[in-house]
Design a protein around this motif. Sequence first.
Motif, PDB file in Angstrom:
ATOM      1  N   ALA A 180     -54.191 -23.628 -30.419  1.00  0.00           N
ATOM      2  CA  ALA A 180     -54.124 -22.530 -31.381  1.00  0.00           C
ATOM      3  C   ALA A 180     -52.668 -22.275 -31.758  1.00  0.00           C
ATOM      4  O   ALA A 180     -51.796 -22.161 -30.895  1.00  0.00           O
ATOM      5  CB  ALA A 180     -54.752 -21.273 -30.781  1.00  0.00           C
ATOM      6  N   THR A 181     -52.409 -22.183 -33.040  1.00  0.00           N
ATOM      7  CA  THR A 181     -51.051 -21.946 -33.525  1.00  0.00           C
ATOM      8  C   THR A 181     -50.777 -20.446 -33.604  1.00  0.00           C
ATOM      9  O   THR A 181     -51.675 -19.643 -33.852  1.00  0.00           O
ATOM     10  CB  THR A 181     -50.832 -22.579 -34.910  1.00  0.00           C
ATOM     11  OG1 THR A 181     -51.789 -22.028 -35.828  1.00  0.00           O
ATOM     12  CG2 THR A 181     -50.984 -24.093 -34.846  1.00  0.00           C
ATOM     13  N   GLY A 182     -49.515 -20.090 -33.367  1.00  0.00           N
ATOM     14  CA  GLY A 182     -49.097 -18.699 -33.491  1.00  0.00           C
ATOM     15  C   GLY A 182     -49.167 -17.895 -32.205  1.00  0.00           C
ATOM     16  O   GLY A 182     -48.746 -16.750 -32.190  1.00  0.00           O
ATOM     17  N   VAL A 183     -49.687 -18.472 -31.133  1.00  0.00           N
ATOM     18  CA  VAL A 183     -49.855 -17.716 -29.893  1.00  0.00           C
ATOM     19  C   VAL A 183     -48.609 -17.794 -29.017  1.00  0.00           C
ATOM     20  O   VAL A 183     -47.932 -18.816 -28.976  1.00  0.00           O
ATOM     21  CB  VAL A 183     -51.082 -18.184 -29.084  1.00  0.00           C
ATOM     22  CG1 VAL A 183     -52.360 -17.938 -29.850  1.00  0.00           C
ATOM     23  CG2 VAL A 183     -50.967 -19.655 -28.701  1.00  0.00           C
ATOM     24  N   ARG A 184     -48.333 -16.708 -28.342  1.00  0.00           N
ATOM     25  CA  ARG A 184     -47.271 -16.651 -27.330  1.00  0.00           C
ATOM     26  C   ARG A 184     -47.829 -15.865 -26.143  1.00  0.00           C
ATOM     27  O   ARG A 184     -48.459 -14.831 -26.333  1.00  0.00           O
ATOM     28  CB  ARG A 184     -46.023 -15.982 -27.883  1.00  0.00           C
ATOM     29  CG  ARG A 184     -44.860 -16.018 -26.887  1.00  0.00           C
ATOM     30  CD  ARG A 184     -43.622 -15.404 -27.463  1.00  0.00           C
ATOM     31  NE  ARG A 184     -43.854 -13.965 -27.516  1.00  0.00           N
ATOM     32  CZ  ARG A 184     -43.010 -13.112 -28.035  1.00  0.00           C
ATOM     33  NH1 ARG A 184     -41.908 -13.512 -28.599  1.00  0.00           N
ATOM     34  NH2 ARG A 184     -43.285 -11.816 -28.044  1.00  0.00           N
ATOM     35  N   PHE A 185     -47.607 -16.377 -24.936  1.00  0.00           N
ATOM     36  CA  PHE A 185     -48.127 -15.754 -23.733  1.00  0.00           C
ATOM     37  C   PHE A 185     -46.982 -15.299 -22.829  1.00  0.00           C
ATOM     38  O   PHE A 185     -46.064 -16.070 -22.576  1.00  0.00           O
ATOM     39  CB  PHE A 185     -49.011 -16.726 -22.960  1.00  0.00           C
ATOM     40  CG  PHE A 185     -50.183 -17.231 -23.746  1.00  0.00           C
ATOM     41  CD1 PHE A 185     -51.333 -16.459 -23.879  1.00  0.00           C
ATOM     42  CD2 PHE A 185     -50.142 -18.460 -24.374  1.00  0.00           C
ATOM     43  CE1 PHE A 185     -52.408 -16.908 -24.622  1.00  0.00           C
ATOM     44  CE2 PHE A 185     -51.217 -18.934 -25.102  1.00  0.00           C
ATOM     45  CZ  PHE A 185     -52.354 -18.158 -25.229  1.00  0.00           C
TER      46      PHE A 185
END
Length: 188
Positions: A180-185
């Motif tokens: 998934a693009t755009g995710v940051r954890f």
Amino acid sequence: MHPRYFELSDDVTLSGRWHLDDPVDAQGHELEDPRLFNRGQSVQVEGRLRIPVEHPGQALDFTQTALLVPVVHVRVAKLFAELAPEDVQLIPADIEGQPDQFLVLVATKRIRCIDEQRSQVQFWTADDGVPEKVGKYYAVDDLHIDTTQVGSAKVFRPEGWAGTLIVSEDLKHALERLRATGVRFTPV
């Protein structure tokens, strides 16, 4: 071993990416309170939502608007619906110029779980001049949660700090497998 949780946020460092504005109604009028999507409870909306593109660019699978409203591509929405059906509400939304389906992701659970001893928290005080906020969180930095308070939730918002969206480790791994693009954890 305790389960692990992560703050899911928008990776704003991606170059050439789009930026989305907050949802509006089908006629393009601002909603009375667009923060309603971040309260950690189900919402009622009439008609189909529209999400204006504030800055054109590469469409992402996960984006947060200026008011931190999560907007997800249908493939990400399906993943949330499969892995956390009791924790989310998915509201269809149209994005101008996008043939793909996008949805607003609403976390329907709010959990009192901020570990105030391990997090850096500040509270509103009487000196701040906002009596209705006295004793509530003013700032929460280096967020840590008490995982013993979470129960079986896989997606939720911490009570008192609603701008933060928390996901379980298995949901994090599923989003990574999906690429998934755009995710940051960020671990919490």
